[in-house]
Structure formats: structure tokens, C-alpha cells
Design an enzyme around this catalytic site. Structure first.
Site, PDB file in Angstrom:
ATOM      1  CG  HIS A  47       0.296   6.954   5.888  1.00 45.79           C
ATOM      2  ND1 HIS A  47      -0.315   6.703   4.702  1.00 45.79           N
ATOM      3  CD2 HIS A  47      -0.060   5.947   6.723  1.00 45.79           C
ATOM      4  CE1 HIS A  47      -0.987   5.579   4.797  1.00 45.79           C
ATOM      5  NE2 HIS A  47      -0.850   5.093   6.013  1.00 45.79           N
TER       6      HIS A  47
ATOM      7  CB  CYS B 105     -16.206   8.050   2.888  1.00 48.77           C
ATOM      8  SG  CYS B 105     -15.586   8.324   1.224  1.00 48.77           S
TER       9      CYS B 105
END
Ligand code: PEP
Ligand code: MG
Length: 572
Positions: A191, A505
Site C-alpha cells: 500500500h 485491470c
């Protein structure tokens, strides 16, 4: 003396700055006992540091705005929870009171004890909690050792060199003018890495030697494109850096001219560039850059803001605004993709799983919690009255899963209509192809779905058996593997034969170094973060599709990564 180190590039960009090395100081604290009469004052000193750490987190939370507020807020909440955990705080008081250790040594003992507990558990979620614990303890330790007015690490023009960096620290570091970050650990799919890319802050991870080899004050040249760090660069390095900076600035300027340009190859084939979005700001940016629509909206971020699962109405408002924000362009919303590693943050109680990546995750979790799933499907269907909505289902591996979702979706639509809600006549239902079983048994899904979206982050993880968050194996985690290329080609050809729209994606779609490869394999729909949309558009406009397609079969015959890279180089 000039020295070159290498790590993994995690966020691109060039930087020249002065090193600020953040040592993992906790390990060096020596055992220290205090006299009995000093115990209460030491406990007070500790609690003042805990309060400072709490206040810092609170201030960071208040300063967060926009896109980052919702992602970073989640981490800050976790850090607050750790700081308030009685196990940590009472344990510290106890060590000072009964063993008469100094606050510093008590903090080190508590850290070592809790880290050992986390390390003994073989679970990626727990591993990431261990990092959070380290960040919190580091913050308290820093507060114990600084006068109230002193600074958090990093000032303008500095490169932070550290073991690891918490997502919650990143916006503060950027605000302070830190120009790049180098970490000894970490992964490019973490992240922190995703956020550094959003902030355009160069980040190199996994530079194992960095903390030991770099000294405070060293001049550092950081190349976030290649992962190279030059300590004390020489005159030639500096000239090269200036040249690269000028070229980058020129490129950025040229790219801005493509905001209104079509995404068409040199031989006239239109390529669709959709956007991956997680916030309203991403949607705004996607629209402004001329994205053909939203190709992936990860709804789980809505669930992970520490306030529990949002109800149907709350979800509806977010989805509706998102759909209206794209003003008629299609919006693909992915249903909840959570597993036992993240579900508790969404207020969903799941039993602990030793291996959540292979557990009750994605559609499996949604089908196991029909109440939760129904409220999401109903909210999505209600939003479909405001624009073109597609629903995308993650982690599908079995045909029965798609059938069950379709049945529930139809039932929800009927109920909503009976209740007087407007619902679009046609809401397309698609699946993510990220489980190898789904990729290999596509024909079982062909008749069940309206579109396909290839999630290369997970598809690569599961095909190569490489944990996408594990630093130890990160160097092997690349889509440039013959097996991955073959599977991608199969899926794209299947989509073409069946007339099913098929996009990619995963992060691969937004990586400009992979654009030509994907075009060569037959991809015509990319879904990517808006940050690299213009770069990918520029490459598409500079590519000759028919020529690239000829390369497709040669790429499939390459037997390793080096062979694939050689062929791709020849196309540039
Ligand atoms: C993927 O797996 O490629 C994907 C897009 O989904 P996520 O990264 O959210 O797992
Ligand atoms: Mg995925």
C-alpha cells in the site's frame, strides 16, 4: 566515495537529495534500571510520550484531505488502536513499576515480545500488523527522545533512508519536501508503494544494504525508474541526472498535450483506456484525462474506513455520485473483495485463516454473507438508474458462483422495482479472471457473463505461486513469464471469439513498459490508474498494432523473461 546500490523501483521519478538515515534504533537500547524513587516520574515520561504520539496521529488525521484521506485514515486508525491497546500500555507500566526498567528499555522489551508473537504466526495479515506495531513503537520512542518542538524525520531536499515506511507517513513526508524514499524492506505492490505512486514520490524498496551503507548527509541520486541509488555521485552522474530531468520535464509537458487526444494506434485502431479508481478525486482525474470510463472501482475501500460495513443507503450515495461523476461514461464497480486478512477492518467477523489469499475471499465471502452481499447489489442496482453501471465479481473460480450471483442480482432487481426504485434495464455482469482455474476453464463462464476483466496482480500471484506482498520473493513476481503470456493470450482470444469485452485491470495495464506487450497479445481495453494514462496513451499512439500482433506468436515462444524482454526491446 561513489557507490551504487540497487533496490526495486516502486514509484518512478528522479531525485537528488541529502540522506536522512532513520536507524532502527529500538534494537540498540541497553538494559537500564532506575531507582525506586524515580518510578512514578518515569511512568509519567512514558505517558507524555504516548500522548505526544496520539496527538501527532490526530493532527495527521485532521490534515488529511482529498483522495488520501480515506486511504491513509484507515492506517492512522489502526495506529491509534495499537497505541490505546491495554496489553501494550499496561505491560509498559508494569515493566517500569515492577522491574524498574527505564521507559526506553521497557518499550524495547514490549516491542521484542510482541514482534516475537507476530513472527511466530505464519500469516501475511499478521505480518503487516507487525509493521504497524513497529511504526507505532518507533513513534513513541521518537517522542521519548525529542524536545516538544523537534521535528519528525525529513526536511526539504532530503531522501529518507529507512527500514520501512508506513503509508500514513507518506503524505507528511511529501509535505515536508522529502524528495525520495529508500527502504531496506518492502514490496512494490504494498500500500505504501501504491500511495507513493499517487503522490509522485520516488520510492525504491528492498534496497537491503541501504541503511548500513548510507550515512546521514551523503548526497544521493535516486532513480525510481531503475531502482538505482548512487551515493556521492560524480560529475558525470550529475550531468546525466540533469539531462534525465530535462528529458522528463519535456516528456511531461508533451504528455499534457495528449489530454484531449484520441487513443488510436498508428494504423488507426482505437484502444480503450479505462481508469482504476478508488476515490472521487481519481474519478475526477479520469474524466478530465478522457478515460473511456471506469474499468475498476474497488468498493472494499469503502468498507475499510474503520466504521464498519456501510449500509445500502450509504453505499448507494457513493456509487451514485461516482456514476454521475463520469457523466454517462460506463462505470464498472467491483463487488467486495475482502478476505480474512482484511474483513475485520470492515467490521465483518471471520474466523482466523492461516492462508487468507486462498480462503474465504472475494465472491466466496460475499456468497457466504448473503445479507451483506444483497445490500451491496441493491445499492449498485439503484445507482444504475443514474448512468451506465457494470458489476464486476472478484475471485471467481466456479461457474456456480456466477450463477448464484446472477440469481441474487435478478432477485434484487425485481424487489427494487416492486418497491418503486428505478433500476437500469440492463446491468452487465462480468467476472475478474484472476484464479487460474477460471482462466483455464473459460468456456464454463462464456455463456454466464457479459464481460471479462483480467486481474493480473492476483493471476500472476496464483500462477507463479508467489505471494504478491512478500518482499523475499518480490524479484520473481513479474508478468513476463511464458506461462503468464500464454494464459493472457488464451483469455484475450476467448473474449474475441465470443465477442466479450475483455480488459486488463491489474497494475500491469498501467505500466508503460508493458503497453506494447499487451497490445501484441491482443489487448484493446486497458484499465489503469489515471496517473499513467497519458503515458500509456502516448505509447499506443506511437505503436503500429498490426506490426505488434506479428510479434505476438514469437513472444509466446520465448522461454524465459530475458527472451521476452529481448523481443520487446526490439519493438521500441
Ligand atoms: C488484480 O488482482 O489484478 C486486481 C486488479 O485486483 P486487486 O489488486 O484489487 O486484488
Ligand atoms: Mg485481485
Amino acid at each position: 566515495m561513489r557507490l551504487v546500490l540497487h533496490g526495486q523501483p516502486a514509484s518512478r521519478g528522479l531525485a537528488l537529495g541529502r540522506a536522512h538515515v532513520r536507524e532502527p534504533q529500538m534494537h540498540e537500547v541497553r538494559e537500564e534500571r532506575i531507582p525506586e524513587g524515580a518510578v512514578e516520574a518515569e511512568i509519567e515520561r512514558l505517558h507524555a510520550a504516548l500522548d505526544t504520539a496520539r496527538a501527532e496521529l490526530q493532527q495527521m488525521r485532521e490534515r488529511l484531505q482529498g483522495a488520501l484521506a480515506h486511504e491513509l485514515g484507515e492506517f492512522l486508525d489502526i495506529h491509534q488502536l495499537i497505541l490505546d491497546d491495554p496489553e501494550l500500555v499496561l505491560g509498559l507500566d508494569d515493566l517500569i513499576r515492577t522491574a524498574r526498567y527505564s521507559a526506553d528499555y521497557a518499550l524495547k522489551l514490549q516491542r521484542d515480545r510482541l514482534v516475537a508473537v507476530f513472527d511466530a504466526i505464519d500469516d501475511p495479515y499478521m505480518r503487516s500488523r507487525r509493521e504497524d506495531l513497529e511504526h507505532v513503537i518507533g513513534r513513541v520512542w521518537a517522542a521519548l527522545h525529542r524536545s516538544p518542538a523537534s521535528e519528525t524525520p525529513g526536511v526539504s531536499g532530503e531522501v529518507l533512508v529507512t527500514d520501512n515506511v508506513a503509508p500514513a507517513e507518506l503524505s507528511q513526508l511529501t509535505e515536508r519536501g522529502v524528495v525520495a524514499i529508500i527502504t531496506g524492506a518492502g514490496s512494490a505492490l504494498s500500500h505504501s508503494a501504491i500511495l507513493a505512486r499517487s503522490l509522485h514520490l520516488p520510492l525504491i524498496v528492498g534496497a537491503h544494504e541501504a541503511v548500513a551503507q548510507i550515512n546521514d548527509g551523503d548526497a544521493l541520486l535516486v532513480d525510481g525508474h531503475s531502482g538505482e541509488v548512487i551515493i556521492e555521485p560524480d560529475a558525470e552522474d550529475l550531468r546525466r541526472f540533469k539531462r534525465m530531468q530535462r528529458e522528463n520535464a519535456r516528456d511531461r509537458c508533451a504528455l499534457q498535450k495528449l489530454r484531449d487526444a484520441e487513443t488510436v494506434t498508428r494504423d488507426g485502431v482505437e484502444i480503450r483506456l479505462l481508469a482504476n479508481a478508488e476515490s472521487r478525486e481519481d474519478v475526477h482525474q479520469a474524466y478530465a484525462l478522457g478515460a473511456s470510463g471506469i474499468g475498476l472501482y474497488r468498493t472494499e475501500f469503502l468498507f475499510m474506513q474503520g466504521r464498519g460495513a456501510p449500509d445500502e443507503d450509504a453505499q448507494f450515495l457513493v456509487y451514485r455520485d461516482l456514476v454521475m461523476g463520469m457523466r454517462g461514461r460506463p462505470v464498472t464497480l467491483r463487488t467486495l473483495d475482502l478476505g480474512a486478512d482484511k474483513a475485520d477492518r470492515a467490521g465483518i467477523a471471520l474466523s482466523h485463516e492461516p492462508n487468507p489469499a486462498l480462503g474465504l475471499r472475494g465472491v466466496r465471502l460475499s456468497l457466504a454473507q448473503p445479507g451483506l452481499f444483497r445490500s451491496q447489489l441493491r445499492a449498485l442496482l439503484r445507482a444504475s438508474a443514474y448512468g451506465k453501471v457494470n458489476i464486476l465479481v472478484p475471485m471467481v473460480g466456479f461457474r456456480e458462483e456466477v450463477r448464484a450471483v446472477r440469481a441474487l442480482l435478478d432477485q434484487c432487481a425485481r424487489e427494487l422495482e416492486a418497491e418503486g426504485h428505478a433500476v437500469a434495464k440492463k446491468v452487465a455482469l462480468g467476472v475478474m479472471i484472476e484464479v487460474p482455474a477460471a482462466a483455464l476453464a473459460l468456456s464454463s463462464f462464456g455463456r454466464e457473463v457479459d464481460f471479462l476483466s483480467i486481474g493480473t496482480n492476483d493471476l500472476v500471484q496464483y500462477l507463479l505461486a508467489i505471494d504478491r506482498g512478500n518482499d523475499a520473493v518480490a524479484a520473481h513476481s513479474s508478468p513476463l513469464h511464458p506461462a503468464v503470456l500464454r494464459v493472457l493470450r488464451e483469455i484475450l482470444q476467448f473474449g474475441q471469439r465470443r465477442g466479450l469485452s475483455t480488459s486488463v485491470c491489474g497494475e500491469m495495464a498501467g505500466d508503460p513498459t508493458h503497453t506494447r506487450l499487451l497490445l501484441a497479445l491482443g489487448l484493446t481495453e486497458f484499465s489503469l490508474h489515471p496517473n499513467t494514462l497519458l503515458e500509456v496513451r502516448a505509447i499506443v499512439r506511437d505503436s503500429h498494432l498490426a506490426e505488434l500482433r506479428k510479434l505476438g506468436s514469437r513472444l509466446l515462444r520465448a522461454s524465459d523473461r530475458a527472451g521476452i524482454e529481448r523481443l520487446l526491446k526490439a519493438t521500441v
